[in-house]
Design an enzyme around this catalytic site. Structure first.
Site, PDB file in Angstrom:
ATOM      1  N   THR A  26       0.771  -1.311  -0.106  1.00 59.29           N
ATOM      2  CA  THR A  26       0.150   0.334   0.049  1.00 59.29           C
ATOM      3  C   THR A  26       0.517   0.823  -0.069  1.00 59.29           C
ATOM      4  OG1 THR A  26      -1.875  -1.541   1.261  1.00 59.29           O
ATOM      5  CG2 THR A  26      -1.986   0.848   1.176  1.00 59.29           C
ATOM      6  N   LYS A  68       0.940 -12.421   7.687  1.00 58.39           N
ATOM      7  CA  LYS A  68      -0.176 -12.078   7.215  1.00 58.39           C
ATOM      8  C   LYS A  68       0.009 -12.456   5.895  1.00 58.39           C
ATOM      9  CE  LYS A  68      -1.239  -7.676   4.991  1.00 58.39           C
ATOM     10  NZ  LYS A  68      -1.101  -6.834   4.448  1.00 58.39           N
ATOM     11  N   TYR A 102       4.701 -12.916   4.985  1.00 56.76           N
ATOM     12  CA  TYR A 102       3.710 -11.982   4.165  1.00 56.76           C
ATOM     13  C   TYR A 102       2.906 -12.954   3.123  1.00 56.76           C
ATOM     14  CZ  TYR A 102       0.591  -8.993   1.485  1.00 56.76           C
ATOM     15  OH  TYR A 102      -0.280  -8.167   0.958  1.00 56.76           O
TER      16      TYR A 102
END
Length: 297
Positions: free
Chosen positions: A44, A160, A132
């Protein structure tokens, strides 16, 4: 070790450079609205378009502004093991409290290669690491069995999860136990993930709705699923519109609409426009009660 609602912030730019003043304002906005942690230099944050010096600048700015009030987990992964180690050492020097380590993208390693990659990073840092797992971007899935092997390494403390699979979440929970943090990588999946024993979310939507996202996670972690579901459904239109185009295009536009930063992006990302921008504005108007502005802090 890590639980709650963590914002993965956009990286604001102005005239081609990192806008440090905007980062400072955004961090304070997040903290004043109850967010539990910050994850700079994630997807992001347009980290593929940042230089090493810019990565350091962003992490150091977030750490300085957080000032120990919440943990800062820096995105410092790479598809090169050597580069991931280098960036993680840099994040540690910059004062981060943890590191987010994406599965190596494009080169598609085997499960044994994935294990050795993350194990090598862990050996070269004292930071707690969060894996992740996002096959939609990396073209490789870290299996639950590999995650369980990695969970035996003391400073690999969580994952995550962005596979969108509750079977995967269940298997990780079953194999890794209560202490291993399972964090949603997709806002709409936070409710079911916590219901299965997960610990929170690394959120995109909390860039613009930090109070509502943190309230939802607080309710869910406290076992108040009635309130958690209510907030989930209130937030759902926002969750969905923020992925109307590739992340982080819509959320940076949303942050710009709120006055948090400009909508400037770096190629190959371009700002939201046309009908999609109109749609985003409509949804933000409809969910306005969930969106505090910096002036309200």
């Amino acid at each position: 070790m890590f639980s709650g609602a963590f914002t993965v912030p956009v990286t604001p730019f102005r005239n081609g450079g990192v806008d440090v003043e905007a980062i400072e304002g955004m961090v304070e906005f997040q903290l004043q609205n109850g967010i539990h942690g910050l994850v700079p230099c994630g997807t992001t944050g347009e980290t593929p378009a940042l230089s090493e010096s810019e990565d350091r600048l962003v992490i150091e700015t977030v750490v300085r502004m957080a000032d120990g009030r919440v943990p800062v987990i820096a995105g410092s992964g790479s598809n090169s093991t050597d580069m991931a180690i280098k960036y993680t050492k840099m994040a540690e020097e910059a004062g981060a409290d943890g590191s987010l380590q994406v599965a190596p993208y494009y080169n598609k390693p085997t499960q044994e290669g994935l294990y050795r990659h993350f194990a090598a990073i862990a050996e070269n840092t004292d930071l707690p690491l969060i894996l992740y797992n996002i096959p939609g971007r990396t073209a490789v899935t870290i299996s639950a069995e590999t995650i369980a092997r990695l969970a035996e390494i003391p400073n690999i403390v969580g994952v995550k999860e962005s596979t969108l699979s509750m079977n995967m979440v269940s298997d990780i929970k079953r194999l890794c136990g209560e202490e291993f943090a399972i964090l949603s990588g997709d806002d709409p999946m936070t409710l079911p993930l916590i219901a299965l024993g997960g610990h929170g979310v690394l959120s995109v939507a909390s860039n613009v709705a930090p109070a509502a996202v943190s309230d939802m996670v607080n309710a869910l972690l406290a076992g108040d699923f009635e309130r958690g579901r209510e907030l989930h459904y209130e937030l759902l239109p926002l969750f969905r519109v923020l992925f109307i185009e590739t992340n982080p295009i819509p959320v940076k536009s949303a942050a710009s609409i709120l006055g948090l930063c400009s909508d400037e992006m770096r190629l190959p990302m371009i700002p939201l426009g046309g009908e999609n921008l109109d749609h985003l504005r409509r949804v933000m108007e409809e969910t306005n009660h969930l969106l505090p502005t910096p002036e309200e802090v």
